[in-house]
Design an enzyme around this catalytic site. Structure first.
Site, PDB file in Angstrom:
ATOM      1  N   HIS B  34       0.832  -1.208   0.000  1.00 53.68           N
ATOM      2  CA  HIS B  34       0.000   0.000   0.000  1.00 53.68           C
ATOM      3  C   HIS B  34       0.862   1.252   0.000  1.00 53.68           C
ATOM      4  O   HIS B  34       2.066   1.189   0.270  1.00 53.68           O
ATOM      5  CB  HIS B  34      -0.882   0.009   1.247  1.00 53.68           C
ATOM      6  CG  HIS B  34      -0.052   0.052   2.509  1.00 53.68           C
ATOM      7  ND1 HIS B  34       0.545  -1.091   3.026  1.00 53.68           N
ATOM      8  CD2 HIS B  34       0.334   1.079   3.312  1.00 53.68           C
ATOM      9  CE1 HIS B  34       1.242  -0.760   4.098  1.00 53.68           C
ATOM     10  NE2 HIS B  34       1.139   0.558   4.294  1.00 53.68           N
ATOM     11  N   HIS B 114       5.417   6.322  -0.960  1.00 58.14           N
ATOM     12  CA  HIS B 114       6.209   5.109  -1.191  1.00 58.14           C
ATOM     13  C   HIS B 114       5.404   3.850  -0.904  1.00 58.14           C
ATOM     14  O   HIS B 114       4.398   3.893  -0.189  1.00 58.14           O
ATOM     15  CB  HIS B 114       7.450   5.132  -0.301  1.00 58.14           C
ATOM     16  CG  HIS B 114       7.130   5.041   1.157  1.00 58.14           C
ATOM     17  ND1 HIS B 114       6.740   6.127   1.917  1.00 58.14           N
ATOM     18  CD2 HIS B 114       7.098   3.982   2.010  1.00 58.14           C
ATOM     19  CE1 HIS B 114       6.523   5.746   3.160  1.00 58.14           C
ATOM     20  NE2 HIS B 114       6.715   4.443   3.248  1.00 58.14           N
TER      21      HIS B 114
END
Lengths: 170, 170
Positions: B34, B114
């Site tokens: 995620h 990220h």
């Protein structure tokens, strides 16, 4: 891609289930504690939108329903799977039937709503765990107001793709 | 209860990430791959509805945005965390700022989108893995059209509570 439909019980019931799943359920790390509403099935990319809208429509026409976990049970001898049994409820049964139209009448009638807490155990351990859990009182009552459409990654883990609120024409 | 907000990249990018996470990420079994949009925060039961509606409103006013994973990077020396770096995008930055109003201007400006693929490794292994991954080309480009509100169970695993589609007044 492989999809599935499930609902998640409340945090207290999930916490209770995960304390057991951690030790006894080989799928512990694949998905949070849940009630399966449609087992894994394949959706081609071309049918994706129609399938998605269909679930959304079914959810919109289904009111929230009560979930009562009232005992520990097993699918043995069919399968060494231990679970919290969920009391059958008319709305839950209709929802299951609507989401599984492709299944036979017999399969739909045999729906046993449950939250798995142990699976893939050898017979000895299976009956040992079952015996110990059967001595404890289990009683959780709550309302389910949403269902989740999930897809499976290649390592067997599940990701939620979309949530549908029950009884809401959005 | 602890909540968080995240978006999930597509299955191909998640599969790619999980092949690495399985070996290098201590959180592999806690949550699917995620991009964190709001780190864990506490919501009291009394504020739940207001918080939920607020996220819904933010999502409705945010258009879908592109996500480009273009290199492997690390947060070392701050943290031994290896990740797929996501190209910054105006919409993603605004979304982050809207979801994290409680944070300082400085914290908001330092947002580094990220997808974590490794964490909690010792320095030796950290740099070894980083070195090997840095030699490979990484390039994924896709569109994110939904965000997820998740809550955390006592064992640290995350369950999706609700999905919000971006740019849709439902």
């Amino acid at each position: 891609m492989k999809y599935g439909i499930a609902c998640f019980p409340s945090k207290p019931l999930q916490d209770k289930a995960n304390r057991l799943r951690k030790r006894y359920d080989t799928h512990y790390s694949k998905i949070p504690p849940h009630i399966t509403l449609k087992p894994p099935y394949t959706v081609e990319e071309s049918e994706w939108k129609v399938k998605r809208n269909h679930i959304r429509t079914i959810a919109a026409h289904t009111p929230p329903f009560p979930v009562t976990a009232y005992k520990v049970d097993t699918f043995h001898p069919k399968e060494n799977k231990i679970f919290f049994k969920i009391k059958q409820h008319e709305t839950l049964q209709s929802l299951y039937e609507a989401l599984n139209e492709d299944k036979s009448q017999k399969e739909k009638a045999e729906f046993t709503p449950h939250i798995t807490i142990g699976q893939d155990l050898q017979d000895d351990e299976h009956f040992d765990v079952l015996g110990r859990l059967n001595m404890k009182d289990i009683h959780y009552e709550e309302t389910i107001d949403r269902i989740h459409w999930l897809y499976q990654l290649e390592d067997g883990t599940w990701t939620v793709y979309e949530t549908f609120l029950l009884g809401k024409e959005e």
